[in-house]
Every structure is written in structure tokens, then in C-alpha cells.
Design a protein around this motif. Structure first.
Motif, PDB file in Angstrom:
ATOM      1  N   MET A   1      -2.947 -23.636  16.409  1.00  0.00           N
ATOM      2  CA  MET A   1      -1.593 -24.128  16.201  1.00  0.00           C
ATOM      3  C   MET A   1      -0.921 -24.897  17.815  1.00  0.00           C
ATOM      4  O   MET A   1      -0.975 -24.354  18.628  1.00  0.00           O
ATOM      5  CB  MET A   1      -0.958 -22.091  16.472  1.00  0.00           C
ATOM      6  CG  MET A   1      -0.139 -21.813  16.850  1.00  0.00           C
ATOM      7  SD  MET A   1       0.271 -19.959  16.838  1.00  0.00           S
ATOM      8  CE  MET A   1       1.489 -19.439  15.881  1.00  0.00           C
ATOM      9  N   PRO A   2       0.505 -25.333  17.426  1.00  0.00           N
ATOM     10  CA  PRO A   2       1.018 -26.014  18.890  1.00  0.00           C
ATOM     11  C   PRO A   2       1.792 -24.895  20.070  1.00  0.00           C
ATOM     12  O   PRO A   2       1.678 -23.843  19.663  1.00  0.00           O
ATOM     13  CB  PRO A   2       2.729 -26.195  18.009  1.00  0.00           C
ATOM     14  CG  PRO A   2       2.654 -25.284  16.724  1.00  0.00           C
ATOM     15  CD  PRO A   2       1.215 -25.360  15.762  1.00  0.00           C
ATOM     16  N   ILE A   3       1.673 -25.904  20.753  1.00  0.00           N
ATOM     17  CA  ILE A   3       2.038 -24.839  21.915  1.00  0.00           C
ATOM     18  C   ILE A   3       4.062 -24.921  22.158  1.00  0.00           C
ATOM     19  O   ILE A   3       3.815 -26.130  21.489  1.00  0.00           O
ATOM     20  CB  ILE A   3       1.930 -25.738  23.184  1.00  0.00           C
ATOM     21  CG1 ILE A   3      -0.041 -25.067  22.747  1.00  0.00           C
ATOM     22  CG2 ILE A   3       2.101 -25.070  24.316  1.00  0.00           C
ATOM     23  CD1 ILE A   3      -1.146 -26.277  23.993  1.00  0.00           C
ATOM     24  N   GLU A   4       4.460 -24.159  21.879  1.00  0.00           N
ATOM     25  CA  GLU A   4       5.554 -23.819  22.441  1.00  0.00           C
ATOM     26  C   GLU A   4       6.290 -24.945  23.680  1.00  0.00           C
ATOM     27  O   GLU A   4       5.958 -23.612  24.471  1.00  0.00           O
ATOM     28  CB  GLU A   4       6.524 -22.877  22.186  1.00  0.00           C
ATOM     29  CG  GLU A   4       6.247 -22.577  20.144  1.00  0.00           C
ATOM     30  CD  GLU A   4       6.341 -20.845  20.188  1.00  0.00           C
ATOM     31  OE1 GLU A   4       7.629 -20.470  20.914  1.00  0.00           O
ATOM     32  OE2 GLU A   4       7.099 -21.347  18.966  1.00  0.00           O
ATOM     33  N   LEU A   5       6.971 -25.256  23.920  1.00  0.00           N
ATOM     34  CA  LEU A   5       7.763 -25.688  25.260  1.00  0.00           C
ATOM     35  C   LEU A   5       8.591 -24.900  25.430  1.00  0.00           C
ATOM     36  O   LEU A   5       9.844 -25.418  24.492  1.00  0.00           O
ATOM     37  CB  LEU A   5       7.135 -27.288  25.697  1.00  0.00           C
ATOM     38  CG  LEU A   5       8.199 -27.862  26.894  1.00  0.00           C
ATOM     39  CD1 LEU A   5       6.723 -27.699  27.922  1.00  0.00           C
ATOM     40  CD2 LEU A   5       8.164 -29.055  26.898  1.00  0.00           C
ATOM     41  N   LYS A   6       8.998 -24.339  26.580  1.00  0.00           N
ATOM     42  CA  LYS A   6      10.013 -23.893  26.490  1.00  0.00           C
ATOM     43  C   LYS A   6      10.908 -23.226  27.504  1.00  0.00           C
ATOM     44  O   LYS A   6      10.702 -24.345  28.528  1.00  0.00           O
ATOM     45  CB  LYS A   6      10.040 -22.171  26.544  1.00  0.00           C
ATOM     46  CG  LYS A   6       9.030 -21.135  24.909  1.00  0.00           C
ATOM     47  CD  LYS A   6       9.411 -20.695  25.474  1.00  0.00           C
ATOM     48  CE  LYS A   6       8.158 -19.543  23.895  1.00  0.00           C
ATOM     49  NZ  LYS A   6       8.080 -18.190  24.028  1.00  0.00           N
ATOM     50  N   MET A   7      12.305 -24.165  27.412  1.00  0.00           N
ATOM     51  CA  MET A   7      13.731 -24.150  28.610  1.00  0.00           C
ATOM     52  C   MET A   7      13.041 -22.794  29.700  1.00  0.00           C
ATOM     53  O   MET A   7      12.771 -21.689  29.129  1.00  0.00           O
ATOM     54  CB  MET A   7      14.680 -23.625  28.200  1.00  0.00           C
ATOM     55  CG  MET A   7      15.829 -23.756  29.216  1.00  0.00           C
ATOM     56  SD  MET A   7      15.997 -25.850  29.315  1.00  0.00           S
ATOM     57  CE  MET A   7      17.741 -26.026  30.136  1.00  0.00           C
ATOM     58  N   PRO A   8      12.709 -23.450  30.950  1.00  0.00           N
ATOM     59  CA  PRO A   8      12.020 -22.866  32.135  1.00  0.00           C
ATOM     60  C   PRO A   8      13.543 -22.565  32.823  1.00  0.00           C
ATOM     61  O   PRO A   8      14.488 -22.676  32.790  1.00  0.00           O
ATOM     62  CB  PRO A   8      11.325 -23.713  32.844  1.00  0.00           C
ATOM     63  CG  PRO A   8      12.040 -25.196  32.795  1.00  0.00           C
ATOM     64  CD  PRO A   8      12.554 -25.033  31.068  1.00  0.00           C
ATOM     65  N   ALA A   9      12.666 -21.507  33.828  1.00  0.00           N
ATOM     66  CA  ALA A   9      13.583 -20.626  34.472  1.00  0.00           C
ATOM     67  C   ALA A   9      13.513 -21.152  36.086  1.00  0.00           C
ATOM     68  O   ALA A   9      12.993 -20.698  36.518  1.00  0.00           O
ATOM     69  CB  ALA A   9      13.715 -19.035  34.400  1.00  0.00           C
ATOM     70  N   LEU A  10      14.303 -22.127  36.160  1.00  0.00           N
ATOM     71  CA  LEU A  10      14.103 -23.527  36.942  1.00  0.00           C
ATOM     72  C   LEU A  10      14.591 -21.827  38.983  1.00  0.00           C
ATOM     73  O   LEU A  10      14.794 -22.965  39.870  1.00  0.00           O
ATOM     74  CB  LEU A  10      14.964 -24.323  37.596  1.00  0.00           C
ATOM     75  CG  LEU A  10      14.341 -24.650  36.188  1.00  0.00           C
ATOM     76  CD1 LEU A  10      14.926 -26.645  36.173  1.00  0.00           C
ATOM     77  CD2 LEU A  10      12.754 -25.195  36.682  1.00  0.00           C
ATOM     78  N   SER A  11      15.749 -21.093  38.617  1.00  0.00           N
ATOM     79  CA  SER A  11      15.529 -20.289  39.831  1.00  0.00           C
ATOM     80  C   SER A  11      16.288 -19.359  39.199  1.00  0.00           C
ATOM     81  O   SER A  11      15.605 -18.783  37.540  1.00  0.00           O
ATOM     82  CB  SER A  11      17.125 -20.893  40.539  1.00  0.00           C
ATOM     83  OG  SER A  11      17.851 -20.750  39.013  1.00  0.00           O
ATOM     84  N   PRO A  12      15.801 -17.907  40.132  1.00  0.00           N
ATOM     85  CA  PRO A  12      16.030 -16.212  39.647  1.00  0.00           C
ATOM     86  C   PRO A  12      17.332 -16.291  39.121  1.00  0.00           C
ATOM     87  O   PRO A  12      17.231 -15.632  38.242  1.00  0.00           O
ATOM     88  CB  PRO A  12      15.970 -15.848  41.280  1.00  0.00           C
ATOM     89  CG  PRO A  12      15.134 -16.717  42.222  1.00  0.00           C
ATOM     90  CD  PRO A  12      15.208 -17.976  41.516  1.00  0.00           C
ATOM     91  N   THR A  13      18.439 -16.803  39.551  1.00  0.00           N
ATOM     92  CA  THR A  13      20.045 -16.267  38.585  1.00  0.00           C
ATOM     93  C   THR A  13      19.836 -17.376  37.146  1.00  0.00           C
ATOM     94  O   THR A  13      21.102 -16.742  36.480  1.00  0.00           O
ATOM     95  CB  THR A  13      20.918 -16.787  39.316  1.00  0.00           C
ATOM     96  OG1 THR A  13      20.777 -18.155  39.753  1.00  0.00           O
ATOM     97  CG2 THR A  13      20.696 -15.696  40.201  1.00  0.00           C
ATOM     98  N   MET A  14      19.231 -18.050  36.899  1.00  0.00           N
ATOM     99  CA  MET A  14      19.410 -19.438  36.088  1.00  0.00           C
ATOM    100  C   MET A  14      19.314 -18.388  34.533  1.00  0.00           C
ATOM    101  O   MET A  14      17.954 -17.781  34.207  1.00  0.00           O
ATOM    102  CB  MET A  14      18.261 -20.566  35.847  1.00  0.00           C
ATOM    103  CG  MET A  14      18.782 -20.975  34.412  1.00  0.00           C
ATOM    104  SD  MET A  14      17.466 -22.693  34.819  1.00  0.00           S
ATOM    105  CE  MET A  14      17.155 -23.363  33.013  1.00  0.00           C
TER     106      MET A  14
END
Length: 431
Positions: free
Chosen positions: A1-14
Motif C-alpha cells: 500500500m502506498p505511503i501518503e505524504l501529507k502537508m506537514p505542520a511546520l509551526s504550531p500555528t500553521m
């Protein structure tokens, strides 16, 4: 099953960001630590590293896409031994939107947050809020509209596919929209939004799309001037003693490759002044006042497309050599967009220095939620009274902007007086 690459949270408020650039393409093999993409947040453009190994099977969100929600799938990675083409075929399809049904009214908690539209991948163009005889709206938006007598057909939706969400109806005055249309009558159309101001005819011009950083600066500083009751206090400081001390310290630090700037000493002076006047080292927090136990100074740094304020922590307990080293490193990485979120978030007060541009004096806008910011002008030769006699001295004008909700005028004046004393008798900040 492919690995989903998701939009990361690069800061606590992002909550969302711009996928500025892909550094890989479909078919590339990646391993942990490889750079995958550049993601633009409201403060910086940051590099996103791979955690898993595999092959880039499908890029779901193309580069240059704005408003990508945190957690949204942006790419698929085929693991070891997995067919990349088969993995690509499992890429998420646009979510089909079901007709919205108005459920039985139910009490909303008093602390409910504004409803955010859900992300769709890939991101389709917005559709009109009305589709045939059905108006696309969230249940919460429908309840608010019903309670306030708002005709949803006259509201423009900002959610996916033009769906009307809570934020769209909150700004509508109760009863201001047209009443519900009678059977067979055409639905009321929303009033057209005011067109953006165009450049005067005949003047060559270029329209530049705002970056996430510029949007955030515009929003935060507008809110600051509209909601924070600023007041300003201005003083003149004789810099001659500070400049002499700086020269002596730099001579002693030459062998260590450290060179102090005037701004480094001013950061130290502000930090020590805040420690001496702790009632000024505060910020307003609704029904509370936050009183800080140390001085963390945010320094304004101009970068391409905007401004960022990296923080030097615990200024009082750091030697000037370390403040200088940290300030130089933070400023350099700020201009490269390489700061980590914890390096530019927080801070108990700010300093902004435009002296290098020859600016004599200015009033800075408070960086919320902080309670004050110090605006520093250029040191220049001026007539100045020294030991009750008129002389020529190097004088700098500094202006403090204060949040009157948290810092009274007398406290602000006490802080400015302490800062002036430390600048004019700089050995006091080293004791």
C-alpha cells in the motif's frame, strides 16, 4: 500500500501553506533525509525532508498551489517492491459532495471555533454556491442563517465548490439579505464584491501576487493598529560612552572572530531595562496579564518580500559576545528562509533598528501579542548638553511603542529612562 505524504505542520500555528516547489519528480527514488519540497509558510520558505524510503509514485498537489491544508495528501510514495504505477492509481480523487441537509437544531458550545472548509485533493475550481435548486451550505451556516434571517442564496460561499461556511454568514447583517425567494421566483443574486483598485490608466504597472508572508504581515499589523491602543515615548541617548566601550570590547574579541554591532549592545540594554522594570515586560491576555520572568528580545530583520523577527532568548544572562554571534547567525538564516519556527516565535518585546538607513526617528507598530517595541534611529553628531555645557555628541533617538492595555504611561516612561541610562553608562549592563 502506498505511503501518503501529507502537508506537514511546520509551526504550531500553521493551518495551511503554499507548496512552493517540488525538489523531486515522479519516478525518483528517495530515502530518509532527502529534500522533497519547499513549503512557504506565513514566515519563511522551509525545506520538507523525507522520512520514508521509496519511489515517488504520484505528485498529487502541483507546485505553486496556495492554501494547502495541513494533513492534506500532497504525494504518494511506493514502498520497496511496490509497483509505482499501481500506487499512483490510488491517488485520492476529488471528494463528491453530498447534498446538505438541515439537521434538527442543536446547541453550539460557547467556545466553538470558526468552521474551516475541508481540503479537497486535487483542488478544483470553486463552483457557485447555488446548484440548481439547492444551496450548498454547512449545517452550522444554515442554523446561523435561519436564526438571523439571512437568505443563503444571496451569500457567496468560500468553502470547497463554493460551499457556504460559518465565516461567510457571520459577516452578514441580520435581515440584511433578501428574504427567501417565492416559488418559481429567481433566487436573489449577491451584490458584486468591490473590484480591486486598478492602476491609473496610462501608467506602466505590474500586479504582483501577495506571498503568504506579506498577507500575514498585512493582517497582523492592521489588527495591531486597529485593536491595540498604542502610545509612544521618545528619548535621545548620548552614544559616545557606548561606542567607546564597543571599540574596546571588539579589540579584545578580535582573536575570537567576534565583532559587536551597536545593535547587539542595544538589544542587551533593552533586555536589562526590562529586567529592571518588570512591569513593562508583560503582555495583555484578555482578562489576564502575562508577566515574563526573563527578557527574550525579538529583532526585526528585513528579508526579501517581508519582515521576520528572530528571537534572542534570555538576553540578561547572555554575554555580549554570544548575543552578537546569535544575532548574526539568526539574521543570516532569516534571509535564507532557514529559521525553525521556535527561532522566530515568542519574544517578550521587540527592537527595530533603521539607523543603518539614516532614519532619525520613527514609530514602530507593536508586534502582537507583545506589549512593546523599541524603534531605534541613527546615531548622528548633534549639539548636546554634557556636564552642563554645550558640546557635540553622537546622539540617537529611540521611540517606544506601548500597549496601553498592559503598560501604563508611567511604567513605559520608567522603562525608557532605564534604557537611556544603560546606553549612556553601558558598564551597568555588564555588571
Amino acid at each position: 500500500m502506498p505511503i501518503e505524504l501529507k502537508m506537514p505542520a511546520l509551526s504550531p500555528t500553521m493551518e495551511e501553506g503554499t507548496l512552493a516547489k517540488w525538489l523531486v519528480k515522479e519516478g525518483d527514488t528517495v530515502k530518509s533525509g532527502d529534500l522533497l519540497a519547499e513549503i512557504e509558510t506565513d514566515k519563511a520558505t522551509m525545506e520538507f525532508e523525507a522520512v520514508d524510503e521509496g519511489t515517488i509514485a504520484k505528485i498529487v498537489i502541483p507546485e505553486g498551489t496556495d492554501g494547502v491544508k495541513v494533513g492534506e495528501v500532497i504525494a504518494l510514495i511506493a514502498g520497496e517492491g511496490e509497483d509505482a504505477s499501481a500506487a499512483a492509481s490510488s491517488a485520492p480523487a476529488p471528494k463528491a459532495e453530498k447534498p446538505a441537509e438541515a439537521p434538527a437544531p442543536k446547541a453550539e458550545p460557547a467556545t466553538a471555533k470558526a468552521e474551516a472548509p475541508k481540503a479537497d485533493a486535487p483542488r478544483p475550481a470553486a463552483q457557485p454556491a447555488a446548484s440548481g435548486d439547492r444551496v450548498k451550505a454547512s449545517p452550522l451556516a444554515r442554523r446561523i442563517a435561519q436564526a438571523q434571517g439571512i437568505d443563503l442564496a444571496a451569500v457567496t460561499g468560500s468553502g470547497p465548490h463554493g460551499r457556504i461556511v460559518k465565516a461567510d454568514v457571520e459577516g452578514v447583517k441580520p435581515g440584511a439579505a433578501a428574504p427567501a425567494a417565492a416559488a418559481g421566483a429567481p433566487a436573489a443574486q449577491p451584490a458584486p464584491a468591490p473590484a480591486p483598485a486598478a492602476a491609473p490608466a496610462g501608467i506602466p504597472a505590474e500586479t504582483i501576487k501577495l506571498s503568504n508572508m506579506r498577507k500575514t504581515i498585512a493582517k497582523r499589523l492592521t489588527e495591531s493598529k486597529q485593536t491595540v491602543p498604542h502610545y509612544y515615548l521618545t528619548i535621545d541617548c548620548n552614544l559616545d560612552a557606548l561606542l567607546k566601550l564597543r571599540g574596546e570590547l571588539n579589540a579584545g574579541l578580535e582573536g575570537r572572530g567576534v565583532k559587536l554591532s551597536v545593535n547587539d549592545l542595544l538589544i542587551k540594554a533593552l533586555g536589562v531595562a526590562l529586567a529592571e522594570v518588570p512591569d513593562a515586560n508583560v503582555q495583555f491576555a484578555g482578562d489576564n496579564l502575562v508577566k515574563f520572568q526573563r527578557s527574550d528580545i525579538s529583532m526585526a530583520v528585513a528579508i526579501p518580500g517581508g519582515l521576520i523577527t528572530p528571537v534572542i532568548t534570555d538576553v540578561v544572562n547572555k554575554p555580549l559576545s554570544r548575543i552578537a554571534t546569535e544575532a548574526k547567525d539568526l539574521a543570516a538564516r532569516a534571509r535564507e528562509g532557514k529559521l525553525a519556527p521556535e527561532e522566530y516565535q515568542g519574544g517578550t518585546a521587540s527592537i527595530s533598528n533603521l539607523g543603518m538607513f539614516g532614519i532619525k526617528q520613527f514609530d514602530a507598530v507593536i508586534n502582537p501579542p507583545q506589549g512593546m517595541i523599541l524603534a531605534v534611529g541613527a546615531g548622528e553628531k548633534r549639539p548636546y548638553v554634557v556636564n552642563d555645557a554645550l558640546a557635540i555628541a553622537t546622539v540617537m533617538t529611540a521611540t517606544g511603542s506601548f500597549d496601553h492595555r498592559a503598560i501604563d504611561g508611567a511604567v513605559g516612561a520608567e522603562l525608557m529612562a532605564a534604557f537611556k541610562r544603560l546606553v549612556e553608562k553601558p558598564l551597568g549592563m555588564l555588571a
